[in-house]
Write a protein that holds these residues in place. Structure first.
Motif, PDB file in Angstrom:
ATOM      1  N   HIS A 154       0.830  -1.200   0.000  1.00 44.43           N
ATOM      2  CA  HIS A 154       0.000   0.000   0.000  1.00 44.43           C
ATOM      3  C   HIS A 154       0.868   1.254   0.000  1.00 44.43           C
ATOM      4  O   HIS A 154       1.798   1.380   0.792  1.00 44.43           O
ATOM      5  CB  HIS A 154      -0.941  -0.012   1.209  1.00 44.43           C
ATOM      6  CG  HIS A 154      -2.025   0.998   1.136  1.00 44.43           C
ATOM      7  ND1 HIS A 154      -1.882   2.284   1.612  1.00 44.43           N
ATOM      8  CD2 HIS A 154      -3.281   0.913   0.628  1.00 44.43           C
ATOM      9  CE1 HIS A 154      -3.017   2.943   1.423  1.00 44.43           C
ATOM     10  NE2 HIS A 154      -3.874   2.133   0.826  1.00 44.43           N
ATOM     11  N   HIS A 181      -5.371   7.451   8.378  1.00 42.43           N
ATOM     12  CA  HIS A 181      -4.831   6.127   8.068  1.00 42.43           C
ATOM     13  C   HIS A 181      -5.813   5.013   8.423  1.00 42.43           C
ATOM     14  O   HIS A 181      -5.789   3.943   7.807  1.00 42.43           O
ATOM     15  CB  HIS A 181      -3.522   5.876   8.817  1.00 42.43           C
ATOM     16  CG  HIS A 181      -2.392   6.735   8.351  1.00 42.43           C
ATOM     17  ND1 HIS A 181      -1.346   7.077   9.166  1.00 42.43           N
ATOM     18  CD2 HIS A 181      -2.140   7.317   7.156  1.00 42.43           C
ATOM     19  CE1 HIS A 181      -0.498   7.832   8.502  1.00 42.43           C
ATOM     20  NE2 HIS A 181      -0.967   7.998   7.269  1.00 42.43           N
ATOM     21  N   ASP A 186      -8.048   3.878   5.490  1.00 41.15           N
ATOM     22  CA  ASP A 186      -7.322   3.012   4.544  1.00 41.15           C
ATOM     23  C   ASP A 186      -7.124   1.623   5.139  1.00 41.15           C
ATOM     24  O   ASP A 186      -7.283   0.613   4.452  1.00 41.15           O
ATOM     25  CB  ASP A 186      -5.955   3.609   4.201  1.00 41.15           C
ATOM     26  CG  ASP A 186      -6.050   4.831   3.308  1.00 41.15           C
ATOM     27  OD1 ASP A 186      -7.093   5.021   2.653  1.00 41.15           O
ATOM     28  OD2 ASP A 186      -5.069   5.599   3.272  1.00 41.15           O
ATOM     29  N   TRP A 187      -6.742   1.574   6.417  1.00 38.12           N
ATOM     30  CA  TRP A 187      -6.502   0.307   7.109  1.00 38.12           C
ATOM     31  C   TRP A 187      -7.777  -0.544   7.069  1.00 38.12           C
ATOM     32  O   TRP A 187      -7.737  -1.728   6.717  1.00 38.12           O
ATOM     33  CB  TRP A 187      -6.082   0.575   8.551  1.00 38.12           C
ATOM     34  CG  TRP A 187      -5.636  -0.623   9.309  1.00 38.12           C
ATOM     35  CD1 TRP A 187      -4.358  -1.036   9.524  1.00 38.12           C
ATOM     36  CD2 TRP A 187      -6.488  -1.571   9.983  1.00 38.12           C
ATOM     37  NE1 TRP A 187      -4.367  -2.184  10.277  1.00 38.12           N
ATOM     38  CE2 TRP A 187      -5.645  -2.534  10.573  1.00 38.12           C
ATOM     39  CE3 TRP A 187      -7.859  -1.705  10.139  1.00 38.12           C
ATOM     40  CZ2 TRP A 187      -6.147  -3.606  11.317  1.00 38.12           C
ATOM     41  CZ3 TRP A 187      -8.354  -2.777  10.868  1.00 38.12           C
ATOM     42  CH2 TRP A 187      -7.491  -3.706  11.447  1.00 38.12           C
TER      43      TRP A 187
END
Length: 134
Positions: A27, A80, A83-84
């Motif tokens: 990623h 974040h 996205d995680w």
């Protein structure tokens, strides 16, 4: 013995964790965040698998504090977590039956919300002063 939250095995957890962290390493945003802290991927994956076995199977094999780890990291930002979770949900859908994937996703989103809140609360207020709470 406490029954599992939903029907998943320790082997399923290990597989999800391995597939997920392979995606993390690729990623463009999360890969560098993790690479700054993880030198030994097998050890990290074993620790995270133990976390999930504790959370889902109640194994009591995990020893750590995810909140402290995320706050200590210094380069983990609130965005974040979206996205995680997107990558994690994708991994769950690809590796598990739909009902199990959905149940695990619900748990991951609850945990992620708490971690994100912890990271957000550790950020200094604008101007460096604490907020006035009245």
């Amino acid at each position: 013995m406490i029954p599992a939250r939903f029907p998943v095995s320790a082997e399923d957890i290990d597989r999800v964790v391995a597939v997920f962290y392979a995606a993390i390493r690729r990623h463009e945003v999360l890969g560098p965040v993790f690479a700054a802290h993880v030198a030994d991927w097998p050890t990290h994956e074993a620790k995270i698998a133990a976390f999930w076995r504790n959370a889902i199977l109640y194994e009591r094999s995990y020893d750590g504090s995810p909140m402290q780890a995320h706050m200590r990291a210094g380069n983990v930002e609130p965005p974040h977590f979206a996205d995680w979770l997107m990558l994690f949900d994708e991994t769950l859908r690809r590796t598990l039956p739909a009902d199990v994937a959905a149940a695990w996703s619900d748990l991951a989103h609850r945990i992620g919300a708490g971690l994100r809140m912890g990271v957000e609360n550790m950020r200094p207020a604008p101007g460096g002063r604490p907020p006035i709470l009245r």
